[in-house]
Design an enzyme around this catalytic site. Structure first.
Site, PDB file in Angstrom:
ATOM      1  N   THR A 208      32.222  39.665  38.760  1.00 57.67           N
ATOM      2  CA  THR A 208      33.203  39.777  39.834  1.00 57.67           C
ATOM      3  C   THR A 208      32.739  40.888  40.761  1.00 57.67           C
ATOM      4  OG1 THR A 208      34.833  39.434  38.061  1.00 57.67           O
ATOM      5  CG2 THR A 208      35.705  39.924  40.226  1.00 57.67           C
ATOM      6  N   ARG A 236      39.733  25.938  35.968  1.00 59.00           N
ATOM      7  CA  ARG A 236      40.025  27.245  35.372  1.00 59.00           C
ATOM      8  C   ARG A 236      40.106  28.343  36.427  1.00 59.00           C
ATOM      9  NH1 ARG A 236      37.174  32.504  35.143  1.00 59.00           N
ATOM     10  NH2 ARG A 236      37.967  33.573  33.275  1.00 59.00           N
ATOM     11  N   GLY A 238      40.562  32.625  36.674  1.00 58.99           N
ATOM     12  CA  GLY A 238      40.521  33.869  35.923  1.00 58.99           C
ATOM     13  C   GLY A 238      41.492  34.900  36.459  1.00 58.99           C
ATOM     14  N   ASP A 239      41.172  36.154  36.196  1.00 58.84           N
ATOM     15  CA  ASP A 239      42.091  37.229  36.574  1.00 58.84           C
ATOM     16  C   ASP A 239      41.933  37.691  38.012  1.00 58.84           C
ATOM     17  OD1 ASP A 239      39.521  38.310  35.654  1.00 58.84           O
ATOM     18  OD2 ASP A 239      40.411  40.260  36.053  1.00 58.84           O
ATOM     19  N   THR A 259      37.002  43.705  36.376  1.00 63.70           N
ATOM     20  CA  THR A 259      35.914  42.770  36.143  1.00 63.70           C
ATOM     21  C   THR A 259      35.713  42.612  34.650  1.00 63.70           C
ATOM     22  OG1 THR A 259      33.525  42.391  36.348  1.00 63.70           O
ATOM     23  CG2 THR A 259      34.257  44.682  36.422  1.00 63.70           C
ATOM     24  N   GLY A 260      35.572  41.377  34.207  1.00 65.37           N
ATOM     25  CA  GLY A 260      35.394  41.160  32.774  1.00 65.37           C
ATOM     26  C   GLY A 260      35.781  39.759  32.374  1.00 65.37           C
ATOM     27  N   GLY A 262      38.111  37.271  32.010  1.00 63.57           N
ATOM     28  CA  GLY A 262      39.384  37.168  32.695  1.00 63.57           C
ATOM     29  C   GLY A 262      40.589  36.821  31.847  1.00 63.57           C
TER      30      GLY A 262
END
Length: 343
Positions: A208, A236, A238-239, A259-260, A262
């Protein structure tokens, strides 16, 4: 008082007033280009230099906006746009591939002054998702738009839609092929498929870009943009576009971009949790970030990191992986650029 002494006195007075002014009007910016398995041994000197140069370019671009008296929202958008235009990071032109071989991009932005926010998810034909998220915040009655609807809104706003293959890159495509080779050995509905997905390298599940900033007026802002997860399916999300998970800002506490992996950041509401600890428990951003990243997420397998800035211009960049592309600068801190966890 003779002339030399007068000159020294005037110079000292100017330095003192400048110092006081700087202390009264802090401003700062931090950026990230993703966290994950980022190991120095896998970089050539040329690659490392190139990544550091791009991070420097992005943070300096955002800082320039702040230094000239611009808004934190503009600084965040400017810095993230630089990263979206680079193929080095999983956002914009460097976006990973979905399972079916296309690209679906997400982004969000939040204004700490009034908690206004804008987000887009699953867009395929927008060159700068963070800019579109800003338009959603500024020019629509909604917070999050997705897919075709987001792109219809983009056209109404005068955004030129582009072909999805603009985001194609060879090394991301090779990553997709490797991921699909592992995933296709298991049926989509089986536990084996889930196990195969979990066994994919962390680099396939994260990546990200983001920025957080404090401007001279004391307003915070945060933004995040991503291409998502390699070989993601079923639309899908994510965060990154989820306010409170991947992005959060309020002037009463702090601004965060995450970032990671999600799914974990959504489930644990990471960005707003950090700010809540600052606001309600009087934690510093260093304490709050460390608690959430290393004591809440890490034990349950939530890998990644965040960038945080508070209302005093303090900056914190915690992560629980081997590296995170990151950079920061403030009116009291020189430009800092880091990649690995030992710097």
């Amino acid at each position: 008082m003779n002339t030399p002494l007068l000159a020294i006195f005037a110079s000292s007075l100017f330095a003192l007033s400048h110092s006081v002014l700087a202390a009264e009007t802090p401003f700062a910016i931090a950026i990230h280009g993703g966290a994950g398995t980022i190991e120095k041994a896998k970089f050539t000197p040329e690659q490392e230099k190139a990544y550091r140069a791009k991070l420097t370019e992005a943070v300096e671009a955002g800082y320039k906006v702040l230094d000239q008296g611009g808004e934190s929202l503009d600084a965040v958008t400017t810095a993230i746009t630089v990263l979206e235009q680079s193929t080095y990071f999983n956002a914009g032109r460097g976006a990973v591939y979905t399972y079916d071989g296309s690209h679906e991009l997400d982004a969000s932005i939040m204004d700490g002054q009034n908690r206004e926010a804008g987000a887009v998810a699953g867009v395929k034909h927008v060159e700068s998702p963070i800019s579109l998220a800003r338009l959603v915040m500024d020019n629509s009655v909604h917070v999050m738009l997705s897919g075709q609807g987001a792109e219809e809104f983009a056209k109404e706003q005068g955004v030129e839609l582009i072909e999805n293959n603009l985001f194609d890159t060879e090394f991301r495509y090779k990553a997709l092929l490797k991921a699909k080779q592992k995933l296709d050995k298991a049926k989509a509905t089986s536990k084996e498929y889930q196990a195969a997905h979990k066994a994919l390298p962390d680099s396939y599940k994260m990546g990200t870009v983001g920025a957080v900033a404090l401007d001279k007026n004391g307003n915070l802002a945060a933004g995040t943009s991503t291409g998502g997860m390699t070989a993601k399916r079923y639309g899908r999300i994510g965060d990154a576009p989820v306010i409170g998970a991947g992005t959060f800002a309020e002037n009463a506490s702090c601004a965060v971009s995450a970032t990671g992996h999600g799914e974990y950041f959504i489930r644990y509401n990471v960005a707003s949790d950090i700010c809540a600890r600052v606001k309600y428990q009087n934690k510093t951003i260093e304490q709050a970030g460390d608690e959430v990243i290393n004591k809440v997420l890490a034990p349950i397998g939530g890998t990644g990191g965040v960038i945080i800035v508070d209302t005093k211009g303090n900056i914190s960049l915690p992560f629980n992986t081997s590296g995170m592309y990151r950079a920061s600068k403030s009116n009291t801190q020189a430009t800092y650029v880091g990649i690995f966890n030992d710097e």
